[in-house]
Design an enzyme around this catalytic site. Structure first.
Site, PDB file in Angstrom:
ATOM      1  N   CYS A  91      39.637  35.121  39.523  1.00 17.75           N
ATOM      2  CA  CYS A  91      40.150  33.753  39.634  1.00 17.75           C
ATOM      3  C   CYS A  91      39.784  32.996  38.362  1.00 17.75           C
ATOM      4  O   CYS A  91      38.594  32.814  38.066  1.00 17.75           O
ATOM      5  CB  CYS A  91      39.519  33.072  40.852  1.00 17.75           C
ATOM      6  N   CYS A 205      46.430  32.410  35.819  1.00 14.27           N
ATOM      7  CA  CYS A 205      46.055  32.293  37.231  1.00 14.27           C
ATOM      8  C   CYS A 205      46.453  33.621  37.839  1.00 14.27           C
ATOM      9  O   CYS A 205      47.582  34.091  37.628  1.00 14.27           O
ATOM     10  CB  CYS A 205      46.794  31.146  37.912  1.00 14.27           C
TER      11      CYS A 205
END
Ligand code: DGL
Length: 290
Positions: A91, A205
């Site tokens: 992440c 992302c």
């Protein structure tokens, strides 16, 4: 030590207590599956826990204080319950903020995922690159530092999307968003001026590569898309070594943990099967929202 694309600490595999590591792959949701799939290919012998902090999703909207507190709290629980030897923070939104805190708190190695700004700067010919990320990642000092260090000669277009990660989750659950909605998030990535136009888009992302085929079709012109997942898997192997022969783990030992403990719809179950999680052991981990 010089670390650019991936943040990692030097780690001596000989200190590992067992030859086959338990690897925890962590994200706010299902985006980290793009990384999990590559790490699974690189270390098919490892035991895997995939943790989706869906009770905190999306991380991109959280303040830095709230996010740091949230990730440390969830990680405390996950490490206590699953005792991993190695953690992949799949992440960007979390890695660009909390890696130093995690490393200070837990005596195990962490590999993070940070925006692929250096590879993008090396790849571009037009010197116009886009970093597509969450609003949180776009606002980070860490991201600004990467740009100053590695992309000073480029025009860097930082695009923070608050909706794309949710679109990726919906797509995986069999509820795809419309082309119009997807395009409205994508359009700001494509910049053109008198002298040139964007030719590289770094997907910063981990959710976004789940939408890559659709994004390629909707792009107003072809660009190089950077998905850092294969590089993260290489980094994991660099740190913990290649697969251990004779230690194949049965398919289905991988466990997926959702912090909200929600039921999965059949499309999502099928998608998880396809992604290398054939047997899903739901393990609710209720935690207070921050
Ligand atoms: N997958 C996460 C990332 O790489 C973010 C999604 C979210 O906003 O929770 O940044």
């Amino acid at each position: 030590m010089h670390v650019d694309l991936l943040a990692g600490t030097a780690y001596n595999p000989s200190t590992m207590p067992t030859p086959v590591p338990t690897i925890l792959v962590f994200d706010s949701g299902l985006g980290g599956l793009t990384v999990f799939t590559e790490v699974l290919k690189a270390r098919p012998d490892a035991r895997f826990i995939y943790a989706a902090d869906d009770a905190g999703f999306p991380y991109g909207r959280l303040s830095e204080e709230a996010l740091a507190a949230r990730v440390l709290m969830v990680m405390d629980r996950l490490i206590a319950v699953h005792d991993p030897e190695f953690v992949v923070v799949a992440c960007n939104t979390a890695s660009t903020l909390v890696l130093p805190y995690l490393r200070a708190r837990f005596p195990i190695p962490f590999v993070g995922t940070v925006p692929a700004i250096k590879p993008a700067a090396q790849l571009t010919r037009s010197k116009r690159i886009t970093v597509l990320a969450t609003p949180g990642t776009v606002a980070r000092d860490y991201t600004r530092d990467l740009i100053e260090t590695y992309a000073a000669g480029c025009a860097v277009n930082l695009v923070g999307s608050s909706r794309l990660a949710g679109f990726a989750e919906a797509e995986l659950a069999g509820i795809p968003v419309s082309d119009e909605d997807l395009f409205s998030e994508l359009e700001p990535c494509f910049v053109e001026d008198r002298d040139g136009r964007t030719d590289v888009v770094a997907l910063a992302c981990t959710h976004y590569p789940l939408l890559l085929e659709r994004m390629k079709r909707l792009a107003p012109w072809p660009v190089a898309w950077i998905d850092p997942a294969p590089a993260i898997a290489r980094r994991v192997v660099q740190l913990i070594g290649p697969p251990v022969p004779g230690h194949e783990v049965d398919e289905g030992e991988a466990t997926i943990v959702f912090t909200e403990g929600r039921d999965l719809n059949p499309s999502l179950r099928a998608a998880l099967y396809d992604k290398g999680l054939p047997i899903i052991a739901l393990e609710p981990l209720p935690l207070l929202q921050t």
